[in-house]
Motif scaffolding. Structure first.
Motif, PDB file in Angstrom:
ATOM      1  N   GLY A  94       6.146 -66.166 -47.510  1.00 26.23           N
ATOM      2  CA  GLY A  94       6.549 -67.139 -48.433  1.00 26.23           C
ATOM      3  C   GLY A  94       7.700 -67.126 -49.163  1.00 26.23           C
ATOM      4  O   GLY A  94       8.806 -66.717 -48.321  1.00 26.23           O
ATOM      5  N   GLY A  95       8.027 -67.814 -50.263  1.00 29.90           N
ATOM      6  CA  GLY A  95       9.430 -67.907 -50.680  1.00 29.90           C
ATOM      7  C   GLY A  95       9.756 -66.754 -51.666  1.00 29.90           C
ATOM      8  O   GLY A  95       9.266 -65.650 -51.445  1.00 29.90           O
ATOM      9  N   GLY A  96      10.767 -66.903 -52.620  1.00 31.50           N
ATOM     10  CA  GLY A  96      11.282 -65.870 -53.240  1.00 31.50           C
ATOM     11  C   GLY A  96      10.229 -65.239 -54.159  1.00 31.50           C
ATOM     12  O   GLY A  96      10.409 -63.893 -54.498  1.00 31.50           O
ATOM     13  N   ILE A  97       9.254 -65.912 -54.715  1.00 29.62           N
ATOM     14  CA  ILE A  97       8.164 -65.256 -55.464  1.00 29.62           C
ATOM     15  C   ILE A  97       7.379 -64.475 -54.618  1.00 29.62           C
ATOM     16  O   ILE A  97       7.238 -63.120 -55.272  1.00 29.62           O
ATOM     17  CB  ILE A  97       7.490 -66.612 -56.290  1.00 29.62           C
ATOM     18  CG1 ILE A  97       8.368 -67.063 -57.032  1.00 29.62           C
ATOM     19  CG2 ILE A  97       6.420 -65.821 -57.034  1.00 29.62           C
ATOM     20  CD1 ILE A  97       7.914 -68.254 -57.960  1.00 29.62           C
ATOM     21  N   ILE A  98       6.928 -64.652 -53.571  1.00 35.02           N
ATOM     22  CA  ILE A  98       6.086 -63.878 -52.612  1.00 35.02           C
ATOM     23  C   ILE A  98       7.166 -62.531 -52.215  1.00 35.02           C
ATOM     24  O   ILE A  98       6.592 -61.453 -52.422  1.00 35.02           O
ATOM     25  CB  ILE A  98       5.621 -64.363 -51.490  1.00 35.02           C
ATOM     26  CG1 ILE A  98       4.413 -65.379 -51.754  1.00 35.02           C
ATOM     27  CG2 ILE A  98       5.540 -63.610 -50.371  1.00 35.02           C
ATOM     28  CD1 ILE A  98       3.172 -64.636 -51.814  1.00 35.02           C
ATOM     29  N   GLN A  99       8.304 -62.639 -52.106  1.00 33.97           N
ATOM     30  CA  GLN A  99       9.198 -61.810 -51.737  1.00 33.97           C
ATOM     31  C   GLN A  99       9.357 -60.667 -52.875  1.00 33.97           C
ATOM     32  O   GLN A  99       9.481 -59.385 -52.931  1.00 33.97           O
ATOM     33  CB  GLN A  99      10.711 -62.491 -51.427  1.00 33.97           C
ATOM     34  CG  GLN A  99      11.682 -61.222 -51.284  1.00 33.97           C
ATOM     35  CD  GLN A  99      13.352 -61.749 -51.166  1.00 33.97           C
ATOM     36  OE1 GLN A  99      13.472 -62.772 -50.739  1.00 33.97           O
ATOM     37  NE2 GLN A  99      14.004 -60.618 -51.171  1.00 33.97           N
ATOM     38  N   ASP A 100       9.485 -61.329 -54.188  1.00 34.26           N
ATOM     39  CA  ASP A 100       9.866 -60.380 -55.174  1.00 34.26           C
ATOM     40  C   ASP A 100       8.669 -59.541 -55.535  1.00 34.26           C
ATOM     41  O   ASP A 100       8.684 -58.204 -55.853  1.00 34.26           O
ATOM     42  CB  ASP A 100      10.305 -61.198 -56.475  1.00 34.26           C
ATOM     43  CG  ASP A 100      11.645 -61.250 -56.515  1.00 34.26           C
ATOM     44  OD1 ASP A 100      12.575 -60.414 -55.868  1.00 34.26           O
ATOM     45  OD2 ASP A 100      12.028 -62.157 -57.325  1.00 34.26           O
ATOM     46  N   ILE A 101       7.270 -60.083 -55.605  1.00 32.89           N
ATOM     47  CA  ILE A 101       6.020 -59.577 -55.916  1.00 32.89           C
ATOM     48  C   ILE A 101       5.907 -58.440 -54.598  1.00 32.89           C
ATOM     49  O   ILE A 101       5.514 -57.064 -55.044  1.00 32.89           O
ATOM     50  CB  ILE A 101       4.796 -60.552 -55.579  1.00 32.89           C
ATOM     51  CG1 ILE A 101       4.911 -61.520 -56.838  1.00 32.89           C
ATOM     52  CG2 ILE A 101       3.555 -59.768 -56.035  1.00 32.89           C
ATOM     53  CD1 ILE A 101       4.027 -62.706 -56.761  1.00 32.89           C
ATOM     54  N   THR A 102       5.904 -58.898 -53.554  1.00 33.31           N
ATOM     55  CA  THR A 102       5.591 -57.808 -52.348  1.00 33.31           C
ATOM     56  C   THR A 102       6.605 -56.947 -52.254  1.00 33.31           C
ATOM     57  O   THR A 102       6.257 -55.689 -51.713  1.00 33.31           O
ATOM     58  CB  THR A 102       5.343 -58.740 -51.074  1.00 33.31           C
ATOM     59  OG1 THR A 102       6.429 -59.270 -50.796  1.00 33.31           O
ATOM     60  CG2 THR A 102       3.965 -59.410 -51.244  1.00 33.31           C
ATOM     61  N   GLY A 103       7.892 -57.304 -52.309  1.00 34.29           N
ATOM     62  CA  GLY A 103       9.014 -56.043 -52.222  1.00 34.29           C
ATOM     63  C   GLY A 103       8.850 -55.060 -53.443  1.00 34.29           C
ATOM     64  O   GLY A 103       8.973 -53.921 -53.074  1.00 34.29           O
ATOM     65  N   PHE A 104       8.342 -55.385 -54.505  1.00 34.57           N
ATOM     66  CA  PHE A 104       7.928 -54.417 -55.758  1.00 34.57           C
ATOM     67  C   PHE A 104       7.010 -53.561 -55.011  1.00 34.57           C
ATOM     68  O   PHE A 104       6.876 -52.371 -55.302  1.00 34.57           O
ATOM     69  CB  PHE A 104       7.608 -55.043 -57.000  1.00 34.57           C
ATOM     70  CG  PHE A 104       7.436 -54.217 -58.214  1.00 34.57           C
ATOM     71  CD1 PHE A 104       8.728 -54.063 -58.926  1.00 34.57           C
ATOM     72  CD2 PHE A 104       6.463 -53.701 -58.423  1.00 34.57           C
ATOM     73  CE1 PHE A 104       8.682 -53.093 -59.973  1.00 34.57           C
ATOM     74  CE2 PHE A 104       6.408 -52.713 -59.432  1.00 34.57           C
ATOM     75  CZ  PHE A 104       7.355 -52.668 -60.241  1.00 34.57           C
ATOM     76  N   VAL A 105       5.838 -54.423 -54.766  1.00 34.77           N
ATOM     77  CA  VAL A 105       4.627 -53.519 -54.330  1.00 34.77           C
ATOM     78  C   VAL A 105       5.162 -52.610 -53.246  1.00 34.77           C
ATOM     79  O   VAL A 105       4.983 -50.977 -53.265  1.00 34.77           O
ATOM     80  CB  VAL A 105       3.486 -54.380 -53.714  1.00 34.77           C
ATOM     81  CG1 VAL A 105       2.421 -53.438 -52.980  1.00 34.77           C
ATOM     82  CG2 VAL A 105       2.732 -55.172 -54.937  1.00 34.77           C
ATOM     83  N   ALA A 106       5.671 -53.020 -52.143  1.00 33.50           N
ATOM     84  CA  ALA A 106       6.120 -52.135 -51.088  1.00 33.50           C
ATOM     85  C   ALA A 106       7.091 -50.788 -51.507  1.00 33.50           C
ATOM     86  O   ALA A 106       6.918 -49.827 -51.040  1.00 33.50           O
ATOM     87  CB  ALA A 106       6.838 -52.863 -49.837  1.00 33.50           C
TER      88      ALA A 106
END
Ligand code: NAD
Ligand code: ZN
Length: 359
Positions: A94-106
């Motif tokens: 996905g875009g930057g929003i998906i990146q920010d959420i999943t990067g934080f989870v990871a």
């Protein structure tokens, strides 16, 4: 297939430029994986994921409101439900929003799991996918919470960009232009020749541009991964841009607000004699004005509100407001001495140039 390696204090990682969707088979054979996918991307491209097990995927409708701790908890819960292990791989698309959420989870689950990221917007492919930042919004403050955590691998395929809404495409283009300007005179002038092809979304022109701007960004982030010095110059256009975004209730997409911020910084630099009038006019004509599309008739620049918002800049240290300006040789310098009157005069000139009312 081209590959770029990014070095990071946490782990080095590869950015793979994929011309086809064949990389999906590598995703599907990754051991112990779990997907988080932007719903819009899933609706458009789900058929490319032939053997995706939907029990191992969370499909998320995306908006700035979901970039928060509650959604992070939803992802943790989904992962725990399928017995997440420390050596698992989170794959996000996905875009930057998906990146920010999943990067934080990871970065937080087991203090760090493997994370493959497939950016699908121009902004994410050309800018945010490298640089290790993860961010969440909190209590109305944008990007207040976050970590530094790089992905394990990034796959970029420009085929995704054909379906972007124009507003999202032009938002990404704003960041692309910022990076080409930071790259200096030769990079900016070479880009001018390509810009029409890029706006037609010609795939090879886009792929070339994305590789070039990521290389420019790389020079800043590899030297200063944790953003304590030189990397801050990548915030060119963001000092005013963030204030424009928040004071217009995010009606103006991020990269477009950044382009407006660049124009404002150039106006102030020109008026201070730091940027020649001819360079100012060249940059405005060739790179900036034709790529700002103010579609919202309700947009108004409120100088007092912008002044208050810029005072809250988390990186501000001096007496005045912070502003990164471009000098005549394309180098960048951060100033901390912008006062209200100079801001107001600059806003007036910005409003007149863009035909946006100011108050
Ligand atoms: N972590 C970082 O370093 C970093 C850097 C810059 C921005 N950001 C954050 O990124 C976010 C903005 O990112 P963005 O512009 O990618 O926005 P986004 O993730 O909101 O995507 C924009 C829109 O495009 C849709 N979309 C995504 N891929 C698509 C495709 N291939 N075809 C059609 N539609 C598609 C999405 O559903 C959404 O509606 C902001 O929250 C910003 O704070 C993070
Ligand atoms: Zn930005």
């Amino acid at each position: 297939m081209q590959i770029m390696t990014v070095s990071s204090a946490i782990r080095d990682y590869q950015v793979v430029f994929a011309e086809t969707m064949d990389f999906i088979s590598e995703l599907e054979t990754t051991k112990d994986h779990y997907y988080v996918i932007d719903k819009k991307v899933w609706d458009l491209y789900g058929s490319s994921f032939k053997s995706l097990n939907t029990d191992l995927a969370l499909i998320l409708p995306i908006s700035e409101e979901v970039k928060c701790l509650e959604t992070v908890k939803t992802v943790y819960d989904a992962l725990m439900k399928c017995s997440a292990k420390r050596n698992m791989t989170l794959i996000s698309i996905g875009g930057g929003i998906i990146q920010d959420i999943t990067g934080f989870v990871a970065s937080t689950l087991y203090r760090g799991i493997n994370w493959i990221y497939v950016p699908t917007t121009l902004l994410a492919q050309a800018d945010s996918c490298i640089g290790s930042k993860t961010s969440l919004n909190y209590q109305g403050y944008k990007n207040l919470i976050g970590t530094f955590f790089p992905p394990t691998k990034v796959f970029i395929n420009t085929a995704f960009l054909s379906t972007l809404e124009s507003e999202d495409f032009y938002s990404g283009l704003g960041e692309v232009i910022k990076l080409y300007m930071i790259g200096g005179e030769s990079s900016a002038t070479a880009f001018i020749k390509e810009i029409d092809k890029i706006k037609e979304r010609d795939r090879s022109a886009l792929a070339k541009a994305i590789q070039e701007v990521l290389q420019i960004k790389l020079q800043y982030i590899q030297e200063d991964e944790f953003d304590t010095g030189r990397r801050n110059l990548l915030n060119f256009g963001h000092c005013l841009g963030h204030a424009v975004e928040s004071t217009t209730n995010f009606l103006i997409p991020h990269g477009q607000a950044v382009l407006m911020g660049i124009l404002f910084a150039n106006i102030v630099a020109k008026n201070r004699g730091l940027l020649s009038k001819s360079r100012y006019e060249f940059l405005s004509r060739e790179l900036i004005l034709g790529n700002i599309c103010v579609q919202h008739t309700s947009v108004l620049f409120n100088t007092d509100q912008i002044f208050e918002a810029m005072k809250k800049d988390k990186k501000r240290v001096g007496e005045g407001l912070a502003l990164i300006m471009m000098l005549d040789d394309y180098s960048l310098k951060k100033f901390q001495d912008l006062q209200y009157d100079e801001l107001a005069a600059g806003m007036k000139e910005l409003g007149a140039t863009l035909r946006v009312p100011t108050r």
